[in-house]
Design an enzyme around this catalytic site. Structure first.
Site, PDB file in Angstrom:
ATOM      1  N   LYS A   1       1.021  -1.171   0.012  1.00  0.00           N
ATOM      2  CA  LYS A   1      -0.013   0.088   0.171  1.00  0.00           C
ATOM      3  C   LYS A   1       0.969   1.205   0.190  1.00  0.00           C
ATOM      4  O   LYS A   1       0.461   2.210  -0.715  1.00  0.00           O
ATOM      5  CB  LYS A   1      -0.943   0.087   1.229  1.00  0.00           C
ATOM      6  CG  LYS A   1      -1.765  -1.052   1.552  1.00  0.00           C
ATOM      7  CD  LYS A   1      -2.871  -0.925   2.710  1.00  0.00           C
ATOM      8  CE  LYS A   1      -2.262  -0.929   4.011  1.00  0.00           C
ATOM      9  NZ  LYS A   1      -1.567  -2.358   4.591  1.00  0.00           N
TER      10      LYS A   1
ATOM     11  N   ARG B   1      -9.347   0.669   9.190  1.00  0.00           N
ATOM     12  CA  ARG B   1      -9.082  -0.651   9.696  1.00  0.00           C
ATOM     13  C   ARG B   1     -10.196  -1.353  10.474  1.00  0.00           C
ATOM     14  O   ARG B   1     -10.207  -2.626  10.701  1.00  0.00           O
ATOM     15  CB  ARG B   1      -8.052  -0.794  10.458  1.00  0.00           C
ATOM     16  CG  ARG B   1      -6.407  -0.923   9.675  1.00  0.00           C
ATOM     17  CD  ARG B   1      -5.401  -0.690  10.597  1.00  0.00           C
ATOM     18  NE  ARG B   1      -4.045  -1.289  10.555  1.00  0.00           N
ATOM     19  CZ  ARG B   1      -3.199  -0.925   9.867  1.00  0.00           C
ATOM     20  NH1 ARG B   1      -3.148   0.378   9.517  1.00  0.00           N
ATOM     21  NH2 ARG B   1      -1.923  -1.459   9.876  1.00  0.00           N
TER      22      ARG B   1
ATOM     23  N   ARG C   1      11.832  -6.160   4.961  1.00  0.00           N
ATOM     24  CA  ARG C   1      11.759  -4.791   4.466  1.00  0.00           C
ATOM     25  C   ARG C   1      12.560  -3.764   5.216  1.00  0.00           C
ATOM     26  O   ARG C   1      12.867  -3.921   6.184  1.00  0.00           O
ATOM     27  CB  ARG C   1      10.246  -4.522   4.791  1.00  0.00           C
ATOM     28  CG  ARG C   1       9.815  -3.103   4.715  1.00  0.00           C
ATOM     29  CD  ARG C   1       8.196  -2.929   4.616  1.00  0.00           C
ATOM     30  NE  ARG C   1       7.637  -3.146   5.773  1.00  0.00           N
ATOM     31  CZ  ARG C   1       6.274  -2.815   5.932  1.00  0.00           C
ATOM     32  NH1 ARG C   1       5.575  -2.744   4.788  1.00  0.00           N
ATOM     33  NH2 ARG C   1       5.733  -2.973   6.921  1.00  0.00           N
TER      34      ARG C   1
ATOM     35  N   ARG D   1      11.383  -1.291  10.500  1.00  0.00           N
ATOM     36  CA  ARG D   1      10.261  -0.920  11.430  1.00  0.00           C
ATOM     37  C   ARG D   1      10.608  -1.840  12.774  1.00  0.00           C
ATOM     38  O   ARG D   1      10.786  -3.114  12.608  1.00  0.00           O
ATOM     39  CB  ARG D   1       8.991  -0.908  10.749  1.00  0.00           C
ATOM     40  CG  ARG D   1       8.669   0.292  10.286  1.00  0.00           C
ATOM     41  CD  ARG D   1       7.243   0.135   9.242  1.00  0.00           C
ATOM     42  NE  ARG D   1       6.057  -0.354  10.187  1.00  0.00           N
ATOM     43  CZ  ARG D   1       4.989  -0.438   9.651  1.00  0.00           C
ATOM     44  NH1 ARG D   1       4.787   0.011   8.446  1.00  0.00           N
ATOM     45  NH2 ARG D   1       4.086  -1.183  10.220  1.00  0.00           N
TER      46      ARG D   1
ATOM     47  N   ARG E   1      -0.451  -8.572  13.899  1.00  0.00           N
ATOM     48  CA  ARG E   1      -0.843  -7.722  12.990  1.00  0.00           C
ATOM     49  C   ARG E   1      -1.842  -8.534  11.645  1.00  0.00           C
ATOM     50  O   ARG E   1      -2.830  -7.751  11.366  1.00  0.00           O
ATOM     51  CB  ARG E   1       0.400  -7.126  12.138  1.00  0.00           C
ATOM     52  CG  ARG E   1       0.992  -6.036  13.065  1.00  0.00           C
ATOM     53  CD  ARG E   1       2.382  -5.654  12.506  1.00  0.00           C
ATOM     54  NE  ARG E   1       2.401  -4.847  11.347  1.00  0.00           N
ATOM     55  CZ  ARG E   1       3.661  -4.845  10.542  1.00  0.00           C
ATOM     56  NH1 ARG E   1       4.632  -5.294  11.103  1.00  0.00           N
ATOM     57  NH2 ARG E   1       3.496  -4.056   9.805  1.00  0.00           N
TER      58      ARG E   1
HETATM   59  P1  AMP Z   1       0.817   0.571   9.396  1.00  0.00           P
HETATM   60  O1  AMP Z   1       2.051   1.336   9.158  1.00  0.00           O
HETATM   61  O2  AMP Z   1      -0.318   0.846   8.548  1.00  0.00           O
HETATM   62  O3  AMP Z   1       1.161  -0.918   9.141  1.00  0.00           O
HETATM   63  O4  AMP Z   1       0.675   0.859  11.048  1.00  0.00           O
HETATM   64  C1  AMP Z   1       1.241   0.596  12.096  1.00  0.00           C
HETATM   65  C2  AMP Z   1       0.612   0.195  13.286  1.00  0.00           C
HETATM   66  O5  AMP Z   1      -0.097   1.573  13.666  1.00  0.00           O
HETATM   67  C3  AMP Z   1      -0.430  -0.684  13.095  1.00  0.00           C
HETATM   68  O6  AMP Z   1      -0.094  -1.982  13.577  1.00  0.00           O
HETATM   69  C4  AMP Z   1      -1.520  -0.320  14.449  1.00  0.00           C
HETATM   70  O7  AMP Z   1      -0.882  -0.695  15.696  1.00  0.00           O
HETATM   71  C5  AMP Z   1      -1.285   1.261  14.287  1.00  0.00           C
HETATM   72  N1  AMP Z   1      -2.433   1.710  13.333  1.00  0.00           N
HETATM   73  C6  AMP Z   1      -2.181   2.302  11.967  1.00  0.00           C
HETATM   74  N2  AMP Z   1      -3.275   2.559  11.501  1.00  0.00           N
HETATM   75  C7  AMP Z   1      -4.439   2.201  12.315  1.00  0.00           C
HETATM   76  C8  AMP Z   1      -5.805   2.153  12.183  1.00  0.00           C
HETATM   77  N3  AMP Z   1      -6.402   2.821  11.286  1.00  0.00           N
HETATM   78  N4  AMP Z   1      -6.472   1.869  13.239  1.00  0.00           N
HETATM   79  C9  AMP Z   1      -5.752   1.199  14.285  1.00  0.00           C
HETATM   80  N5  AMP Z   1      -4.645   1.130  14.503  1.00  0.00           N
HETATM   81  C10 AMP Z   1      -3.543   1.720  13.322  1.00  0.00           C
END
Ligand code: AMP
Length: 215
Positions: free
Chosen positions: A13, A88, A127, A161, A172
């Site tokens: 994404k 989400r 990554r 990360r 996740r």
């Molecule tokens: P991402 O970079 O999108 O993989 O997000 C990293 C982490 O941020 C996720 O594993 C969640 O802990 C938190 N997070 C990001 N976006 C959301 C969302 N829309 N709702 C809840 N938690 C989120």
């Protein structure tokens, strides 16, 4: 044009969103990036979310909806929003619909980037990203150039990360299947869903997305 990129962690994404920002002057709204910024800045909210994020669980709907609300109220001189990693949950999806309506905006497409789970584990554990421009690398398929410089900006700092490890990834993925994947049906029923093969080459995914946007 406002779109959602929907897919599990590692589906690509962020990579596709970055391209749309460059090619179509769109604005990437990644709640993950916003939360990481809050965490790195040491703000109160950052402290609250740090532990949840490290585990790979979802932070509360209230927090992420608040973050998105602030961004939607800003500047409108752009090619539209790309929601990346948001919504989400069904509650977030409902809230986004209401926020967009209140702003007189429409949600034009939801693109599901479909991938299989084994590929995700491989992608995520390999990554890294450029610390300056965010270009994404993969130890196996797109390694950091041998001169140690980012091919996009020449930066020399690369980072992994904290939550890109097998343990957090399990949480996740579980969060994705339990809480996020119902959104596939939700947007299908609203006649907004398009599916692209997230395992295709980056350029091929790019053109599949372009086809959806230009249809
Ligand atoms: P991402 O970079 O999108 O993989 O997000 C990293 C982490 O941020 C996720 O594993 C969640 O802990 C938190 N997070 C990001 N976006 C959301 C969302 N829309 N709702 C809840 N938690 C989120």
């Amino acid at each position: 044009m406002n779109i959602i990129l929907l897919g599990p962690p590692g589906a690509g994404k962020g990579t596709q969103a970055r391209h749309l920002v460059e090619s179509r002057n769109m604005i990437q709204l990644s709640t993950g990036d916003m939360l990481r910024e809050a965490k790195d800045s040491g703000s109160e909210m950052g402290k609250i979310v740090a532990d949840v994020m490290a585990r790979g669980a979802l932070v509360t709907d209230e927090i992420v909806i608040g973050l998105i609300r602030e961004k939607l109220e800003g500047d409108t001189d752009h090619g539209g929003f790309i929601f990346d990693g948001f919504p989400r949950t069904l509650a977030q999806a409902d809230a986004l619909g209401a926020l967009m309506q209140a702003q007189g905006e429409t949600l034009d497409a939801v693109i599901e980037m479909r991938v299989d789970d084994t590929a995700l584990v491989d992608r995520i554990t390999a990554r890294s990203t450029c610390g300056s421009c965010g270009e994404v690398y993969n130890d196996n398929t797109k390694p950091i150039p041998s001169d140690g410089k980012c091919s996009n900006c020449g930066g020399t700092e690369f980072k992994r990360r904290e939550d890109d490890n097998e343990e957090s990834l399990k949480t996740r993925l579980l969060a994705y299947y339990k809480q996020t994947s119902p959104l596939v049906g939700y947007y299908y029923a609203k006649d907004m869903l398009s599916v692209v093969d997230g395992l295709a080459k980056i350029d091929e995914v790019r053109s599949s997305i372009a086809k959806v946007l230009d249809a």
